[in-house]
Design an enzyme around this catalytic site. Structure first.
Site, short mmCIF file in Angstrom:
data_model
loop_
_atom_site.label_atom_id
_atom_site.label_comp_id
_atom_site.label_asym_id
_atom_site.label_seq_id
_atom_site.Cartn_x
_atom_site.Cartn_y
_atom_site.Cartn_z
N TYR A 165 -7.24 30.17 48.53
CA TYR A 165 -6.10 29.38 48.16
C TYR A 165 -6.50 28.10 47.30
CZ TYR A 165 -2.06 26.40 49.62
OH TYR A 165 -0.90 25.66 49.70
N LYS A 169 -4.47 27.22 43.79
CA LYS A 169 -3.75 25.97 43.85
C LYS A 169 -4.46 25.15 42.84
CE LYS A 169 -0.45 26.65 46.54
NZ LYS A 169 0.96 26.99 45.92
N1 LIG Z 1 3.70 23.38 54.15
C1 LIG Z 1 2.72 22.62 53.35
O1 LIG Z 1 2.35 21.47 54.12
C2 LIG Z 1 2.31 22.85 52.12
C3 LIG Z 1 1.31 22.24 51.65
C4 LIG Z 1 0.64 22.52 50.41
C5 LIG Z 1 1.25 23.33 49.46
N2 LIG Z 1 2.18 24.18 50.09
C6 LIG Z 1 2.63 25.36 49.30
O2 LIG Z 1 4.21 25.12 49.28
C7 LIG Z 1 4.74 26.30 49.05
C8 LIG Z 1 5.86 26.63 50.28
O3 LIG Z 1 5.10 26.55 51.59
P1 LIG Z 1 5.91 26.75 52.82
O4 LIG Z 1 5.21 25.65 53.90
O5 LIG Z 1 7.15 26.16 52.56
O6 LIG Z 1 5.82 28.09 53.23
P2 LIG Z 1 6.96 29.13 54.28
O7 LIG Z 1 5.98 29.99 54.83
O8 LIG Z 1 7.66 28.25 54.97
O9 LIG Z 1 7.85 29.86 52.94
C9 LIG Z 1 7.10 30.45 51.86
C10 LIG Z 1 8.13 31.52 51.41
O10 LIG Z 1 7.48 32.45 50.52
C11 LIG Z 1 7.87 33.57 50.74
N3 LIG Z 1 6.90 34.52 49.79
C12 LIG Z 1 5.41 34.82 50.23
N4 LIG Z 1 4.97 35.69 49.65
C13 LIG Z 1 6.08 36.09 48.38
C14 LIG Z 1 6.17 36.87 47.28
N5 LIG Z 1 5.01 37.62 47.06
N6 LIG Z 1 7.24 36.78 46.61
C15 LIG Z 1 8.50 36.01 46.90
N7 LIG Z 1 8.13 35.30 48.07
C16 LIG Z 1 7.16 35.27 48.64
C17 LIG Z 1 7.64 34.05 52.18
O11 LIG Z 1 8.60 35.13 52.60
C18 LIG Z 1 8.21 32.66 52.69
O12 LIG Z 1 9.81 32.52 53.08
C19 LIG Z 1 3.75 27.41 49.06
O13 LIG Z 1 3.23 27.68 47.73
C20 LIG Z 1 2.56 26.59 49.87
O14 LIG Z 1 1.15 27.02 49.53
C21 LIG Z 1 2.84 23.72 51.37
#
Ligand SMILES: NC(=O)c1ccc[n+]([C@@H]2O[C@H](COP(=O)([O-])OP(=O)(O)OC[C@H]3O[C@@H](n4cnc5c(N)ncnc54)[C@H](O)[C@@H]3O)[C@@H](O)[C@H]2O)c1
Length: 306
Positions: A165, A169
């Site tokens: 990751y 990232k």
């Molecule tokens: N939540 C956090 O604190 C956090 C922190 C840093 C980065 N992020 C990043 O933010 C983004 C969203 O995270 P989140 O927490 O909302 O996650 P989440 O799991 O709630 O939502 C992510 C969505 O992406 C979809 N997905 C996964 N693989 C996929 C693919 N190959 N094609 C299309 N859709 C796909 C999933 O089905 C899911 O609905 C991610 O990139 C994550 O790495 C989140």
């Protein structure tokens, strides 16, 4: 006044849950036509359902907004291209791309398999590359584009158990830098957000009271701004969570220049403090600036300041 996205077409990947859902709702509320993409996987990246994306499209339409569903995966080139094609077929253009889709496969480096590494690079790095490459021709034609990469403080600063990751990232930051340079003359601005949110990926990491302070709603203002006409920056990394917003950047310290090229091990060690001192650190907008600064530091009188 709120940002206005009337006549703008946005693709939000991974918009069926968490942060992506919130970005899609906020853009649609402000007039954007939104492609709600989601492959519908578990937080570990397994399975498939169209339910997540369909539900968000319903929510947008019930509130009077415009949205279409797309359930392709971002991880493969042809399916990623199909996501952009959905925008072009249904709405005739693409103005905004939010590369948000993702899942986690955490393991310490020694336990991480090549499959774990590959799957995470595919979704978090190759996906944004495939999508940007597919979207940019339409953006160039319209001389308008806003791309938001989604990074993470894990990638920017490091986290135990996330070699895959963290690599991906930080990789999207490199992708952002190049796309920013290449998009300049076409008014395509490319920025990144490092969110913190109590969504599925954050579940279990924080107690419930902290999760409640970290609603995706509190990240969305940064992403809405970066997607809007109000934004004229490119190459910015914005950390956002719980109502706190800040900018991260990569910087070079002032450094130390050795006049003599016969540098002994002792002489190098002696200057270590100066070499690594960051009190006068400087951020560069691109590689050309780095080169010019290096020339100034090594040839101009004083040889120390950029
Ligand atoms: N939540 C956090 O604190 C956090 C922190 C840093 C980065 N992020 C990043 O933010 C983004 C969203 O995270 P989140 O927490 O909302 O996650 P989440 O799991 O709630 O939502 C992510 C969505 O992406 C979809 N997905 C996964 N693989 C996929 C693919 N190959 N094609 C299309 N859709 C796909 C999933 O089905 C899911 O609905 C991610 O990139 C994550 O790495 C989140």
């Amino acid at each position: 006044m709120d940002c206005n996205f009337n006549d703008r077409v946005a693709v939000v990947t991974g918009a069926g849950n968490g942060l992506g859902r919130r970005y899609a709702l906020e853009l649609a509320k402000r007039g954007a036509k939104v492609v709600v993409n989601d492959y519908g996987v578990s937080p570990g990246g397994t399975g498939y359902t169209d339910e997540y994306a369909l539900k968000v499209v319903d929510e947008i339409r019930s509130a009077g907004g415009q949205a279409v569903v797309d359930c392709h995966s971002v991880s493969e080139e042809s399916s990623a291209q199909a996501i952009i094609q959905t925008a072009l077929d249904r709405f005739g253009r693409i103005d905004i791309l939010i590369n948000n889709a993702g899942f986690l496969r955490d393991k310490s480096l020694l336990k991480m398999t090549v499959d774990d590494f590959d799957a995470i690079l595919k979704v978090h790095l190759y996906g944004p590359f495939f999508l940007a490459r597919a979207a940019i021709p339409s953006m160039r034609q319209n001389a308008y584009g806003r791309i938001v990469m989604v990074t993470s403080t894990s990638g920017l600063y490091g986290n135990f158990g996330q070699a895959n990751y963290d690599a991906a990232k930080l990789g999207v930051i490199g992708l952002m830098h190049a796309a920013k340079e290449e998009g300049k003359k076409y008014n395509i601005l490319v920025n990144a957000v490092a969110p913190v949110a109590g969504s599925r990926l954050g579940a279990g990491l924080f107690p419930q009271e902290v999760m409640d302070m970290l609603k995706p709603e509190y990240v969305a203002p940064a992403v809405v701004y970066l997607c809007s006409d109000k934004c004229n920056c490119s190459g910015h990394i914005i950390t956002a969570g719980g109502g706190y917003f800040s900018r991260d950047w990569i910087a070079e310290g002032e450094g130390y220049y050795f006049e003599s090229k016969e540098i002994s091990d002792d002489a190098f060690a002696e200057k270590w403090e100066s070499i690594t001192d960051m009190t006068r650190a400087h951020h560069y907008d691109n590689m050309m600036e780095v080169g010019m600064a290096w020339l100034a530091k090594t040839t101009a009188p004083g040889k120390k300041t950029v």
